[in-house]
Design a protein around this motif. Structure first.
Motif, short mmCIF file in Angstrom:
data_model
loop_
_atom_site.label_atom_id
_atom_site.label_comp_id
_atom_site.label_asym_id
_atom_site.label_seq_id
_atom_site.Cartn_x
_atom_site.Cartn_y
_atom_site.Cartn_z
N PRO A 1 34.94 48.38 29.32
CA PRO A 1 35.57 49.53 28.67
C PRO A 1 36.92 49.94 29.26
O PRO A 1 37.67 50.65 28.63
CB PRO A 1 34.55 50.66 28.88
CG PRO A 1 33.92 50.30 30.19
CD PRO A 1 33.83 48.80 30.19
N SER A 2 37.22 49.51 30.49
CA SER A 2 38.50 49.87 31.06
C SER A 2 39.62 49.19 30.29
O SER A 2 39.46 48.06 29.82
CB SER A 2 38.56 49.47 32.53
OG SER A 2 39.84 49.73 33.08
N LEU A 3 40.76 49.86 30.19
CA LEU A 3 41.92 49.25 29.55
C LEU A 3 42.30 47.96 30.26
O LEU A 3 42.71 46.98 29.63
CB LEU A 3 43.09 50.24 29.56
CG LEU A 3 44.42 49.75 28.97
CD1 LEU A 3 44.25 49.39 27.51
CD2 LEU A 3 45.49 50.82 29.14
N THR A 4 42.14 47.94 31.57
CA THR A 4 42.42 46.74 32.35
C THR A 4 41.48 46.69 33.54
O THR A 4 41.02 47.72 34.02
CB THR A 4 43.88 46.72 32.85
OG1 THR A 4 44.10 45.52 33.61
CG2 THR A 4 44.17 47.90 33.75
N ASP A 5 41.13 45.48 33.97
CA ASP A 5 40.46 45.36 35.27
C ASP A 5 41.48 44.81 36.26
O ASP A 5 42.30 43.96 35.92
CB ASP A 5 39.21 44.48 35.20
CG ASP A 5 39.48 43.11 34.61
OD1 ASP A 5 40.47 42.47 34.99
OD2 ASP A 5 38.68 42.67 33.76
N SER A 6 41.45 45.33 37.44
CA SER A 6 42.41 44.95 38.47
C SER A 6 41.64 44.62 39.74
O SER A 6 40.94 45.48 40.29
CB SER A 6 43.40 46.08 38.74
OG SER A 6 44.29 45.74 39.78
N ILE A 7 41.75 43.37 40.18
CA ILE A 7 41.03 42.92 41.36
C ILE A 7 42.04 42.65 42.47
O ILE A 7 43.02 41.91 42.29
CB ILE A 7 40.23 41.63 41.06
CG1 ILE A 7 39.30 41.88 39.89
CG2 ILE A 7 39.46 41.18 42.29
CD1 ILE A 7 38.31 42.99 40.11
N SER B 1 45.14 40.64 40.77
CA SER B 1 44.90 39.98 39.49
C SER B 1 44.40 41.00 38.48
O SER B 1 43.51 41.80 38.80
CB SER B 1 43.86 38.86 39.63
OG SER B 1 44.31 37.87 40.54
N ALA B 2 44.98 40.98 37.28
CA ALA B 2 44.58 41.94 36.25
C ALA B 2 44.51 41.25 34.90
O ALA B 2 45.23 40.29 34.63
CB ALA B 2 45.57 43.10 36.19
N SER B 3 43.60 41.74 34.06
CA SER B 3 43.51 41.24 32.69
C SER B 3 43.07 42.39 31.79
O SER B 3 42.39 43.32 32.22
CB SER B 3 42.51 40.08 32.60
OG SER B 3 41.21 40.51 32.99
N SER B 4 43.47 42.30 30.54
CA SER B 4 43.19 43.37 29.59
C SER B 4 42.59 42.78 28.33
O SER B 4 42.88 41.64 27.95
CB SER B 4 44.49 44.12 29.24
OG SER B 4 44.27 45.03 28.18
N GLY C 1 36.51 49.69 39.47
CA GLY C 1 35.06 49.62 39.46
C GLY C 1 34.49 49.26 38.11
O GLY C 1 33.27 49.31 37.90
N LEU C 2 35.36 48.88 37.17
CA LEU C 2 34.94 48.58 35.80
C LEU C 2 35.56 47.27 35.32
O LEU C 2 36.60 46.84 35.81
CB LEU C 2 35.37 49.69 34.84
CG LEU C 2 34.73 51.06 35.02
CD1 LEU C 2 35.40 52.05 34.07
CD2 LEU C 2 33.24 50.99 34.76
N ALA C 3 34.90 46.65 34.35
CA ALA C 3 35.47 45.50 33.66
C ALA C 3 36.32 45.99 32.49
O ALA C 3 36.35 47.18 32.15
CB ALA C 3 34.36 44.57 33.17
N SER C 4 37.01 45.07 31.88
CA SER C 4 37.80 45.38 30.68
C SER C 4 37.26 44.58 29.50
O SER C 4 37.31 43.34 29.51
CB SER C 4 39.26 45.01 30.92
OG SER C 4 40.04 45.18 29.77
N GLY D 1 38.99 57.28 27.83
CA GLY D 1 39.42 57.12 26.45
C GLY D 1 38.88 55.86 25.80
O GLY D 1 38.82 55.77 24.58
N PHE D 2 38.46 54.88 26.60
CA PHE D 2 37.91 53.64 26.05
C PHE D 2 36.42 53.51 26.33
O PHE D 2 35.89 52.42 26.48
CB PHE D 2 38.67 52.43 26.60
CG PHE D 2 40.01 52.25 25.98
CD1 PHE D 2 40.17 51.48 24.84
CD2 PHE D 2 41.12 52.88 26.52
CE1 PHE D 2 41.42 51.33 24.25
CE2 PHE D 2 42.37 52.73 25.94
CZ PHE D 2 42.53 51.95 24.81
N GLY D 3 35.75 54.64 26.43
CA GLY D 3 34.29 54.60 26.52
C GLY D 3 33.74 54.97 27.87
O GLY D 3 32.59 55.35 27.99
#
Length: 738
Positions: A337-343, A387-390, A332-335, A273-275
């Protein structure tokens, strides 16, 4: 498609059976199947004469099949499946029974892994590479009597090769695509009068199967080393000592994950939904993070045997150590296009001591027995960081607040397992034997668990991520508990003829309880989940026909579970939670066959049919999962293959070998929403060399049809963040013996 695939497979089995029967008429009597002697019952016995469903692989089979990983053993064993989530977690499942993740330092696997009878408590962290083995034995069903640290699902025994009294050795080197280089070998021989030694090594490296298109880093690459030394001492005709030490190291630049839409869930999914991802290549990731996986293992084992005429005394002492760490991107994606990245970052350290003392009768009369004492001490330290960021943030309590932040769980668990066990066999007649066994196990566990929420969201944020909850729910707890259980076994054997062996058994298995690895609050952290127990009722037949040229084994079983430990996805807390399913049942049929129509050709095949169901299962979030199939367990699977060797003249020989393993679709989680389609893997090898076996050159291939399949998924908001298995690999190998 599923029904059609089963029909095609069954027709293939029928056709093969007709061909087997026709070939039996004209085959020479000299072509016979080799006998494999196993120690699955703690005695040296033919695999065809023990009342246990066991699949065994000898050293030659392991070498010709290029079996170098537990997944390749699973491919050739009925009712056995294997996935690897990361460096700390390997998922062994036999007959639908297995622990998917070991997020908790207090958790136990349902399927036991043993190296020279020594229990390995943490899969991945303490599991060395597969090399220089004498054989592998896979026991299916509960091993409630003879096995240390009792396991409820089954046992995988890796038996290392022992020193020999004559000097000799072997070397092997291989090169393949992805710049894959592998070498291994051993040297063995006498060191002094009554003393023999063996030294073996293993090395494997390759480029990555996948790429991070943002950083240019390779992913899914490999650098692996292993070494093992062994010394056997024969003091006299009665006393002997075996000493073994080993070390291994494995490293790569991290795993690749790729998001795909879950076809079973309506909607585009959050990432799409975000690309969505930047490419349609599933072997790519797109994020700015540096990833890695590292594992080190060490082991020391000493075994002393003393023959007292009437019985043999065995003392086993061992120390195992392992540490593993990794960092991976869940999407596997950054934010964006992902709504959030979770490491996710993980570190685990494991050390364990094993002590076992047993007596085994040497009687030639109708009564035989074995009894012993067992002690196991394990310490596991584990740290999990999420760790996550949006790229979306609009204030406290909003989407950005929920998805941003860092949580750190620090765990330390200590386990002491004590057991007394015994088993008695009585020959009622020359053809009929009764067996009864009993094990009393005490599991004593302590756990320390601490969680910190760091830098969560923006100023004023109120949530902590994974598990999602109020930031003030941080805690620092210490708790302990113990569980005990009696696990009996009853069996009857009937040697109907020299070549027909039948058995029936009832066995109870037990696995201790534990605590959540990532609980949402202090109350949940202090609440333990219950042990799981299971009764398995089994009947089987092991037969050899046509002067030992045709072997057919079959088993049918029913397993009833109580308090089955199941990991379910908590969508509210964004984490996995272990729940006790009230009951579960598993029914199955397993088939194994080998046919050697002529000396040069051997055909083999296995198949399993499983009917699994959760019963009366309300999970921790209140969902009723009763009637669902047990996850990670295909209903139908099979393996077929052949091994062919043919002299081309008086000096040289050509060989060819191929195996094809197929499995039905299965569900990834107990919710029965996300699933994996059916797939099959084809492996092959062609060789040339002298008949005396002094050297050989071979061409090999694995997954030669380049089948696309997944090792695991992380479902989130309509997407499945997927890790894929290896693509087609191939190469050339040169080996020599001296």
């Amino acid at each position: 498609m599923k029904s059609q695939a089963k029909t095609i497979a069954l027709r293939g089995v029928s056709t093969a059976a007709i061909a087997f029967s026709a070939a039996l008429i004209s085959a020479p009597a000299s072509a016979q199947i080799d006998e494999i002697v196993v120690t699955a019952t703690k005695r040296s016995e033919s695999v065809q004469s023990i009342p246990v469903a066991v699949t065994a692989f000898g050293s030659e089979e392991l070498e010709k099949g290029r079996i170098q990983d537990l997944s390749e053993i699973a491919d050739r064993t009925p009712s056995f499946s294997f996935q690897k989530a990361d460096s700390t977690e390997q998922e062994l499942i036999i007959r639908g029974i297995g622990t998917i993740r070991l997020d908790s330092a207090s958790a136990d696997p349902s399927v036991g892994l043993f190296i020279d009878e020594v229990y390995i408590g943490r899969r991945g962290t303490a599991t060395p590479p597969v090399f220089d083995l004498q054989r592998v034995e896979v026991l299916r069903g509960p091993q409630g009597t003879l096995y240390g640290k009792n396991v409820v699902g089954g046992a995988v025994n890796l038996i290392t090769a022992r020193p020999e009294d004559t000097f000799g050795g072997a070397l092997s080197a291989s090169y393949g695509n992805y710049n894959a280089i592998q070498s291994d070998g051993y040297v063995t021989g006498p060191l002094a009068n009554g003393i023999a030694g063996r030294l073996a090594f293993f090395q494997s490296s390759r480029d990555g199967y996948a790429d991070n298109i943002m950083t240019g880093d390779e992913l899914e690459n490999l650098d692996q080393w292993g070494a093992r030394g062994a010394v056997d001492v024969d003091f006299n005709e009665r006393a002997s000592l075996q000493l073994t030490g080993e070390w291994s190291y494995t490293e790569n630049d991290g795993q690749s994950r790729y998001p795909v839409d879950a076809v079973s869930i309506d909607g585009p999914g959050t990432v799409r939904g975000f690309g969505g991802p930047a490419t349609d290549d599933v072997r790519t990731s797109n994020h700015p993070f540096d990833l890695f996986e590292k594992t080190r293992t060490y082991g020391l084992t000493a075994r002393f045997d003393y023959d007292m005429d009437w019985a043999t005394l065995t003392y086993l002492s061992a120390w195992r150590y392992g540490n593993a760490s990794d960092k991976f991107s869940q999407s596997g994606l950054a934010s964006p296009p992902s709504l959030t990245d979770s490491i996710v970052g993980q570190y685990e350290e494991y050390s364990a001591y094993t002590q076992e003392l047993r007596l085994t009768s040497n009687s030639s009369g109708p009564l035989n027995w074995i009894g012993g004492l067992y002690y196991y001490n394990e310490t596991t330290n584990r740290e999990d960081t999420n760790s996550a960021s949006s790229f979306i943030f609009a204030g406290p309590g909003t989407t950005g607040d929920i998805l941003d932040g860092t949580s750190i769980y620090t765990q330390s668990a200590k386990t002491q397992n004590l057991a007394a066990f015994g088993e008695v066999n009585y020959d009622v007649t020359d053809a009929f034997t009764l067996t009864a066994g009993l094990r009393y196990t005490v599991d004593d566990k302590e756990l320390k668990n601490k969680v910190n929420c760091l830098d969560y969201g923006a100023p004023g944020a109120i949530f902590c991520v994974a598990p999602l909850g109020p930031a003030e729910d941080q805690f620092d707890i210490q708790t302990e508990d113990d569980w005990s259980e009696l696990t009996p076994k009853f069996a009857a054997e009937w040697r109907a003829t020299e070549n027909v062996f039948a058995y029936a058994s009832a066995t109870r298995g037990f696995k201790g309880g534990g605590w959540q690895g990532k609980p949402a609050n202090e109350t949940a952290a202090l609440l333990s989940y219950n042990p799981e127990t299971a009764w398995t009722y089994e009947a089987g037949v092991k037969t050899d026909w046509a002067d030992g040229r045709f072997r057919f084994n079959a088993s049918v079983f029913k397993t009833d579970f109580s308090d089955l430990q199941v990991e379910v996805l908590d969508d509210t807390g964004l984490t996995l939670v272990v729940s006790n399913a009230a009951d579960a049942k598993i029914n199955g049929v397993e088939l194994e066959t080998v046919f050697q129509p002529v000396q040069q050709l051997q055909l083999f095949g296995t198949a399993s049919f499983l009917d699994t169901e959760y019963e009366n299962f309300i999970d921790s979030t209140g969902r009723d999962l009763s009637g669902n199939q047990i996850n990670r367990t295909p209903e139908f699977s099979y393996t077929v293959g052949f091994d062919f060797e043919q002299p081309v003249n008086d000096t040289y020989m050509v060989g060819a070998r191929a195996t094809y393993s197929w499995q039905d679709e299965f569900f990834w989680l107990p919710e029965n929403i996300n699933f994996e389609d059916s797939y099959g893997l084809l492996n092959g090898r062609v060789s040339f060399g002298p008949q005396d076996g002094n050297w050989e050159v071979a061409i090999w291939g694995k997954n030669v049809t380049d089948e696309l399949y997944r090792l695991g998924i992380i479902p989130f908001a309509g997407d499945e963040f997927s890790r894929y298995g290896a693509p087609a690999t191939y190469g050339v190998e040169l080996s020599a013996r001296f």
